[in-house]
Design an enzyme around this catalytic site. Structure first.
Site, PDB file in Angstrom:
ATOM      1  N   ARG A  14       0.808  -1.225   0.000  1.00 62.38           N
ATOM      2  CA  ARG A  14       0.000   0.000   0.000  1.00 62.38           C
ATOM      3  C   ARG A  14       0.841   1.276   0.000  1.00 62.38           C
ATOM      4  O   ARG A  14       0.351   2.362  -0.257  1.00 62.38           O
ATOM      5  CB  ARG A  14      -0.959  -0.017   1.208  1.00 62.38           C
ATOM      6  CG  ARG A  14      -2.088  -1.018   1.050  1.00 62.38           C
ATOM      7  CD  ARG A  14      -2.814  -1.305   2.360  1.00 62.38           C
ATOM      8  NE  ARG A  14      -2.119  -2.286   3.176  1.00 62.38           N
ATOM      9  CZ  ARG A  14      -2.536  -2.720   4.372  1.00 62.38           C
ATOM     10  NH1 ARG A  14      -3.644  -2.244   4.889  1.00 62.38           N
ATOM     11  NH2 ARG A  14      -1.839  -3.626   5.040  1.00 62.38           N
ATOM     12  N   ASP A 100       5.706  -1.742  11.180  1.00 65.01           N
ATOM     13  CA  ASP A 100       4.951  -0.592  10.659  1.00 65.01           C
ATOM     14  C   ASP A 100       4.064   0.041  11.727  1.00 65.01           C
ATOM     15  O   ASP A 100       3.167   0.812  11.416  1.00 65.01           O
ATOM     16  CB  ASP A 100       4.135  -0.991   9.417  1.00 65.01           C
ATOM     17  CG  ASP A 100       3.014  -1.960   9.729  1.00 65.01           C
ATOM     18  OD1 ASP A 100       2.994  -2.529  10.839  1.00 65.01           O
ATOM     19  OD2 ASP A 100       2.150  -2.149   8.852  1.00 65.01           O
TER      20      ASP A 100
HETATM   21  C1  UD1 Z   1      -2.138  -6.209  11.211  1.00 65.37           C
HETATM   22  C2  UD1 Z   1      -3.028  -7.130  12.068  1.00 65.37           C
HETATM   23  C3  UD1 Z   1      -4.297  -6.352  12.454  1.00 65.37           C
HETATM   24  C4  UD1 Z   1      -3.906  -5.103  13.210  1.00 65.37           C
HETATM   25  C5  UD1 Z   1      -2.902  -4.247  12.418  1.00 65.37           C
HETATM   26  C6  UD1 Z   1      -2.326  -3.174  13.324  1.00 65.37           C
HETATM   27  C7  UD1 Z   1      -2.629  -9.431  11.366  1.00 65.37           C
HETATM   28  C8  UD1 Z   1      -3.144 -10.578  10.570  1.00 65.37           C
HETATM   29  N1  UD1 Z   1      -3.362  -8.320  11.343  1.00 65.37           N
HETATM   30  O1  UD1 Z   1      -2.822  -5.908   9.997  1.00 65.37           O
HETATM   31  O2  UD1 Z   1      -5.127  -7.161  13.280  1.00 65.37           O
HETATM   32  O3  UD1 Z   1      -5.076  -4.352  13.504  1.00 65.37           O
HETATM   33  O4  UD1 Z   1      -1.812  -5.035  11.940  1.00 65.37           O
HETATM   34  O5  UD1 Z   1      -1.507  -2.260  12.621  1.00 65.37           O
HETATM   35  O6  UD1 Z   1      -1.626  -9.584  12.008  1.00 65.37           O
HETATM   36  N2  UD1 Z   1       4.719  -8.969   7.872  1.00 65.37           N
HETATM   37  C9  UD1 Z   1       5.726  -9.896   7.715  1.00 65.37           C
HETATM   38  N3  UD1 Z   1       5.477 -11.017   7.004  1.00 65.37           N
HETATM   39  C10 UD1 Z   1       4.283 -11.293   6.450  1.00 65.37           C
HETATM   40  C11 UD1 Z   1       3.240 -10.343   6.602  1.00 65.37           C
HETATM   41  C12 UD1 Z   1       3.482  -9.193   7.328  1.00 65.37           C
HETATM   42  O7  UD1 Z   1       6.846  -9.705   8.203  1.00 65.37           O
HETATM   43  O8  UD1 Z   1       4.141 -12.352   5.815  1.00 65.37           O
HETATM   44  C13 UD1 Z   1       4.998  -7.739   8.635  1.00 65.37           C
HETATM   45  C14 UD1 Z   1       4.867  -6.504   7.774  1.00 65.37           C
HETATM   46  O9  UD1 Z   1       6.131  -6.156   7.224  1.00 65.37           O
HETATM   47  C15 UD1 Z   1       4.359  -5.449   8.743  1.00 65.37           C
HETATM   48  C16 UD1 Z   1       3.628  -6.254   9.817  1.00 65.37           C
HETATM   49  O10 UD1 Z   1       4.031  -7.602   9.651  1.00 65.37           O
HETATM   50  O11 UD1 Z   1       5.414  -4.733   9.335  1.00 65.37           O
HETATM   51  C17 UD1 Z   1       2.098  -6.154   9.735  1.00 65.37           C
HETATM   52  O12 UD1 Z   1       1.646  -6.589   8.464  1.00 65.37           O
HETATM   53  P1  UD1 Z   1       0.489  -5.850   7.661  1.00 65.37           P
HETATM   54  O13 UD1 Z   1       0.289  -6.585   6.388  1.00 65.37           O
HETATM   55  O14 UD1 Z   1       0.752  -4.410   7.597  1.00 65.37           O
HETATM   56  O15 UD1 Z   1      -0.762  -6.117   8.613  1.00 65.37           O
HETATM   57  P2  UD1 Z   1      -2.124  -5.277   8.702  1.00 65.37           P
HETATM   58  O16 UD1 Z   1      -2.963  -5.621   7.543  1.00 65.37           O
HETATM   59  O17 UD1 Z   1      -1.820  -3.874   8.946  1.00 65.37           O
HETATM   60 CA    CA Z   2       0.022  -2.672   8.963  1.00 64.71          CA
END
Ligand code: UD1
Ligand code: CA
Length: 459
Positions: A14, A100
């Site tokens: 995003r 993040d």
């Molecule tokens: C996530 C939470 C959501 C919460 C929100 C808060 C989950 C499933 N959802 O959603 O409940 O309200 O954060 O900000 O956890 N990442 C990895 N590997 C992956 C996927 C993600 O390292 O395979 C890391 C990303 O780099 C990021 C963090 O995890 O820093 C969160 O991932 P993101 O996809 O932003 O989650 P949200 O959709 O924001």
């Molecule tokens: Ca996030």
């Protein structure tokens, strides 16, 4: 034992960027830098950053400050945590942070660890008027937490829940890794969600505690550039208010950019558009006028800096700089100097009470005390292959428009006449003049002015 895991493997679709999301800057520092700075201030035994997308970039930045785990394919937050093999089966408490969500403060982290002494899982939640795309906390009749549902998987009624998951948790480490094995990816995004652990813990009677955060901005998740700007604004405001309360005047706090690592003494006045970056230090009573950029530099007391750029350098006390000076590459300017408009200093040491007031370049130079550098002086320090040094002794007077071809030493109390280009050393106390011989042609000025004009098209 206390452990920490920071998730930073995702690309951050995003953001629409070629740069890993957690390397984007918030108030002048990458998001992941803010998080690790806070983590380092509390007592944690082992910290892990889960990397994947552009892992080299993150490792180059954080170096040996943390341990790393690799998530080759980004299959979800639960899958990412599972990659930290090093912690599997170890007894202790693990705080989980998302790269993040970078504004979380160390006090909140400490509170989570503390609370986790009495519970199997602690979740930091927040009540938001607009819960947006955050995961929702689903509670039963007695208010007990049943599960977290992601926005994309939520029913219409669940979408109305205003209590959200901040993405900050503390787990009993053994239980965390036990239940990670049972995660499935049966959801809207086909990912392994860490948030599904909540329902598993609840159903297996492991204790869950939620803590509602008091300042909702502290847990802002940054997924796009609009949220990035919002977070920067919040943090900058936080930093600026701190320095104002310490006795610093900011003429326009909404247009002043001070890094989280800067130190500013009282009675400093900062005009609009100034950026103080990195680990800069500003001394008492110094005034920094409009648009100056100071990066990783130390400025002494009582200085005046006007619309200038100072990088990796040290300015001592009562020095006047600018407008439009550029001081860089480990230059040092001693007390009571005047570095004027359009002067560049590179890797140069200016001795006590000297001047270089206009339009000059001093590179790789050591300048003594009470030296006057005239307008338009250039140290010719580069021969196309190597850089060479210029040394100017105490009390020297370098006239305007002089070229000093380095390597060269100009002795103490010398005078170099205006317009000279010199490439040999000058002895102490001498005057040197090196210009072309003058030729006077009588009346030629008038003749020149009265030259006949060539008609258009005849050239
Ligand atoms: C996530 C939470 C959501 C919460 C929100 C808060 C989950 C499933 N959802 O959603 O409940 O309200 O954060 O900000 O956890 N990442 C990895 N590997 C992956 C996927 C993600 O390292 O395979 C890391 C990303 O780099 C990021 C963090 O995890 O820093 C969160 O991932 P993101 O996809 O932003 O989650 P949200 O959709 O924001
Ligand atoms: Ca996030």
């Amino acid at each position: 034992m206390k452990y920490a895991i920071v998730l930073a493997a995702g690309k951050g679709t995003r953001m629409k960027s070629n740069l890993n999301k957690v390397m984007h800057h918030v108030a002048g520092k990458p998001m992941i830098g803010h998080l690790i700075d806070q983590l380092e201030q509390i007592d944690v035994d082992e910290s892990y950053v889960v990397v994947g997308y552009q892992q080299e970039h993150i490792k180059d930045y954080l170096k040996e400050r943390v341990n790393y785990a690799l998530q080759e394919e980004q299959l979800g937050t639960g899958h990412a945590v599972k990659m930290v093999d090093q912690l599997k089966g170890k007894a202790g408490k693990t705080i989980l942070l998302y790269g993040d969500v970078p504004l979380i403060q160390k006090e909140t982290m400490e509170l989570l660890y503390e609370t986790a002494n009495d519970y199997d899982m602690v979740i930091l939640t927040a009540d938001l008027e607009d819960p947006d795309m955050y995961g929702r906390i689903v509670r039963g009749k007695q208010g007990e937490v049943q599960k977290i549902v992601e926005y994309r998987d939520a029913s219409e009624s669940e979408k109305h829940i205003q209590e959200i998951n901040t993405g900050i948790y503390c787990f009993d480490n053994e239980l965390l890794f036990k239940y990670l094995e049972d995660l499935t990816n049966d959801n809207n995004q086909g990912e392994y969600y860490i948030t599904d652990l909540v329902e598993m813990f609840a159903q297996n009677n492991h204790s869950i505690k939620t803590i509602r955060v008091s300042d909702i901005d502290e847990v802002m998740g940054i997924n796009d550039r609009i949220q990035l700007a919002k977070a920067s604004h919040w943090l900058q405001n936080h930093i600026n208010c701190h320095w104002m309360s310490e006795g610093v005047t900011l003429i326009d706090p909404n247009n002043t950019y001070i890094s989280a690592d800067a130190m500013i003494a009282q009675d400093v006045i900062i005009y609009p558009g100034v950026m103080i970056r990195g680990k800069s230090v500003i001394g008492e009573g110094t005034i920094i006028y409009r648009g100056s950029v100071i990066q990783d530099s130390t400025i002494g007391n009582g200085c005046r800096i006007e619309s200038s750029k100072i990088i990796d350098s040290t300015i001592k006390n009562e020095v006047n700089i600018g407008p439009n000076a550029h001081i860089r590459a480990h230059s040092v300017v001693e007390d009571k100097n005047r570095i004027g408009n359009f002067v560049e200093l590179k890797n140069t040491h200016m001795g006590y009470d000297s001047r270089c007031a206009h339009l000059s370049y001093l590179g790789d130079s050591v300048i003594g005390q009470h030296v006057n550098i005239g307008c338009g002086v250039v140290t010719v320090n580069y021969d196309g292959v190597n850089k060479h040094k210029t040394i100017i002794g105490d009390g020297a007077f370098i006239g305007s428009n002089v070229n000093l071809i380095a390597p060269i030493t100009v002795g103490k109390n010398t005078v170099v006449a205006a317009g000279s280009t010199i490439n040999k050393d000058v002895n102490d106390g001498d005057l040197v003049i090196e210009r072309a011989n003058r030729v006077d042609k009588e009346g030629y000025g008038i003749k020149y002015k009265n030259k006949p004009k060539i008609e258009k098209g005849k050239l």
